[in-house]
Design a protein around this motif. Structure first.
Motif, PDB file in Angstrom:
ATOM      1  N   GLY A   1      -4.470  -1.026 -10.028  1.00  0.00           N
ATOM      2  CA  GLY A   1      -4.461  -1.150  -8.577  1.00  0.00           C
ATOM      3  C   GLY A   1      -5.763  -1.769  -8.090  1.00  0.00           C
ATOM      4  O   GLY A   1      -6.814  -1.597  -8.721  1.00  0.00           O
ATOM      5  N   LYS A   2      -5.695  -2.487  -6.984  1.00  0.00           N
ATOM      6  CA  LYS A   2      -6.869  -3.205  -6.487  1.00  0.00           C
ATOM      7  C   LYS A   2      -8.046  -2.281  -6.229  1.00  0.00           C
ATOM      8  O   LYS A   2      -9.198  -2.617  -6.498  1.00  0.00           O
ATOM      9  CB  LYS A   2      -6.505  -3.959  -5.207  1.00  0.00           C
ATOM     10  CG  LYS A   2      -7.626  -4.840  -4.677  1.00  0.00           C
ATOM     11  CD  LYS A   2      -7.194  -5.623  -3.444  1.00  0.00           C
ATOM     12  CE  LYS A   2      -8.338  -6.497  -2.923  1.00  0.00           C
ATOM     13  NZ  LYS A   2      -7.934  -7.257  -1.711  1.00  0.00           N
TER      14      LYS A   2
ATOM     15  N   GLU B   1      -0.233   1.725  -5.717  1.00  0.00           N
ATOM     16  CA  GLU B   1      -0.923   0.582  -5.129  1.00  0.00           C
ATOM     17  C   GLU B   1      -0.571  -0.702  -5.860  1.00  0.00           C
ATOM     18  O   GLU B   1      -0.317  -1.740  -5.238  1.00  0.00           O
ATOM     19  CB  GLU B   1      -2.436   0.809  -5.174  1.00  0.00           C
ATOM     20  CG  GLU B   1      -3.239  -0.316  -4.543  1.00  0.00           C
ATOM     21  CD  GLU B   1      -4.728  -0.040  -4.577  1.00  0.00           C
ATOM     22  OE1 GLU B   1      -5.373  -0.168  -3.523  1.00  0.00           O
ATOM     23  OE2 GLU B   1      -5.242   0.301  -5.659  1.00  0.00           O
ATOM     24  N   LEU B   2      -0.514  -0.652  -7.177  1.00  0.00           N
ATOM     25  CA  LEU B   2      -0.243  -1.848  -7.976  1.00  0.00           C
ATOM     26  C   LEU B   2       1.151  -2.405  -7.708  1.00  0.00           C
ATOM     27  O   LEU B   2       1.336  -3.626  -7.613  1.00  0.00           O
ATOM     28  CB  LEU B   2      -0.396  -1.523  -9.463  1.00  0.00           C
ATOM     29  CG  LEU B   2      -0.169  -2.675 -10.440  1.00  0.00           C
ATOM     30  CD1 LEU B   2      -1.254  -3.736 -10.292  1.00  0.00           C
ATOM     31  CD2 LEU B   2      -0.118  -2.172 -11.877  1.00  0.00           C
TER      32      LEU B   2
END
Length: 489
Positions: free
Chosen positions: A285-286, A293-294
């Protein structure tokens, strides 16, 4: 899923059959030789008896030097491995005073927080001085410090849920929580390759357990439809509740869960979603918030989010994040919260500090750099292994990348030769994996430099040629990738 080639399956089965046959033969002659010896059991039945004991004695002990290797330093990008020797064909291993400095490709230290950190370490030392190493009490008695409350609030904010609860051990987080959430009259539908902690938690819950094909939402829907139509066994009453359990990153496969599709199916059939993010939280994920999130999933769509602090955060323990009602229920019913000693305060402080670094609340962008580094390192290493002809499982962005070995003779050969060339890898075989699907599990860290990765690739490539585990053809233009990088540097 692994598609085992016919010839590889045949030779692997033959190898295990040979080991099994010779093991049974040795046991037969041992019983003859020991027949006249007096028994030390004095009427008691033997504790260790059966196929599991046979596997340990006749197969595992032959290669036990490849497992449980003691280390003498922090599990950083490089660490010190204690050298051992055996005088009785590996039945017993003896430690020496010598150590070998090895490239660490086995630890879960995804973001590099397990070693000394300029922000985390001073605060952990301060918490040790203030609170001591242990609370010596459970949370509901005298083991609840302000650090524990702070971490619960921080975890809930980090993963995007209203509340969270802490546990002192990652394994127990699953095995103790699942029975507290669902019991007799309930239905658990579990991915076929879920972790052992989930399997034992489901078995201990008293609920009916059904399994769907690994990472296959279509089969999950088929199982849900069938079970809802049939109802509970014998009575055919409606299920009290249905919980679908999946992992964010499957620890033995390195694959990302098809979470959006799973949630869509669960919503359609009104089933709860339980997501184990032990290997994904903090690593993908960022901003490190895991597979939600990813993959663009709203955390509100996941009913129960589980994770551990033993991987990305360099500590110990685990958490459950969910609605306030669920967390309130767990705090009053879960034995792991009521009866187990609370997390060590320094361990709690380590997680707090690590999350603050990830969020940038330490006043720097080191967290963002670590997340970018783990993603870049993972994708580079995976790509190079595939170019070399190895059979590598998993998806891009995953820091877990299993290399298939298959044959039992290749397990110790690969592990020992890598260690001889100062690269420490983890090999995994039955019962952690299916009998025919032995593998080496590589774990990449943000603390690895590009030079470290190239060193690891060079050694693994040489050993792969020696052992014969490059199952795919190598394209000529792809073999020069490492050499090009060397020239640039």
């Amino acid at each position: 899923m692994v598609r085992l080639p016919y010839v590889t399956a045949l030779t692997t089965l033959f190898s295990y059959g040979l080991l099994f046959a010779f093991g049974q033969l040795r046991d037969f002659f041992r019983r003859i030789l020991d027949a006249r010896k007096p028994s030390n059991l004095k009427g008691y039945a033997p504790i260790c008896l059966g196929l599991e004991d046979f596997y340990t004695r006749r197969l595992y002990l032959r290669i036990q030097d490849c497992f449980g290797r003691p280390i003498a330093s922090a599990p950083d990008a490089w660490f010190d491995v204690v050298e051992r020797y055996s005088n009785d064909c590996n039945k017993t291993l003896h430690r020496t005073q010598k150590t070998s400095k090895c490239l660490n490709l086995g630890s879960y230290n995804y973001l590099g927080f397990a070693a000394a950190d300029e922000y985390c370490t001073p605060r952990v030392i301060e918490s040790l001085k203030k609170y001591s190493a242990s609370t010596c009490s459970v949370r509901v008695d005298g083991g609840n410090t302000k650090l524990h409350t702070e971490l619960e609030e921080l975890v809930a904010r980090f993963v995007g849920k209203p509340a969270a609860i802490l546990f002192g051990m990652g394994y127990v987080t699953n095995s103790a929580i699942i029975p507290a959430l669902v019991g007799k009259g309930g239905l658990i539908i579990s991915d076929s390759l879920n972790h052992n902690s989930i399997v034992n938690g489901a078995r201990g819950s008293g609920a009916t357990v059904r399994v769907f094909q690994h990472n296959n939402p279509a089969h999950l829907e088929d199982v849900l439809r069938e079970q809802i139509a049939g109802g509970q066994p014998r009575t055919h009453r409606p299920w009290k509740k249905i919980v679908v359990i999946v992992e964010g990153i499957y620890s033995m496969e390195g694959e990302l869960c098809k979470l959006p599709e799973v949630i869509s199916v669960c919503k359609k059939y009104k089933a709860y979603t339980y997501l184990d993010e032990a290997h994904s939280i903090g690593a993908v994920g960022k901003t490190g918030r895991g597979v939600c999130e990813l993959l663009g999933v709203d955390p509100a769509d996941v009913d129960i989010m589980m994770g551990t602090f033993t991987k990305s955060f360099g500590s110990c323990g685990g958490y459950i994040a969910a609605s306030k009602e669920i967390i309130h229920h767990l705090k009053h019913t879960c034995p792991a919260h009521i009866y187990a000693t609370s997390m060590s305060p320094p361990a709690v402080q380590q997680v707090i500090s690590a999350i603050k670094v990830i969020l940038g609340e330490d006043g720097t962008n080191r967290g963002a750099k670590k997340l970018a580094q783990i993603r870049e390192n993972s994708n580079f290493f995976r790509s190079e292994l595939q170019k070399m002809g190895f059979e590598v499982l998993g998806d891009n962005d995953s820091p877990v990348m299993p290399i298939m070995l298959y044959n039992p003779a290749k397990i110790p050969a690969f592990s020992r030769e890598c260690l001889r060339q100062n690269v420490a890898v983890v090999t995994v075989a039955f019962p952690a994996t299916p009998l025919l699907l032995a593998r080496a599990r590589i774990c990449i860290s943000a603390s690895h430099s590009r030079e470290d990765l190239i060193k690891g690739l060079e050694v693994i490539s040489k050993v792969g040629d020696l052992v014969g585990i490059k199952y795919f053809p190598v394209e000529q233009e792809k073999t020069t990738a490492i050499e090009k990088l060397k020239k640039v540097q």
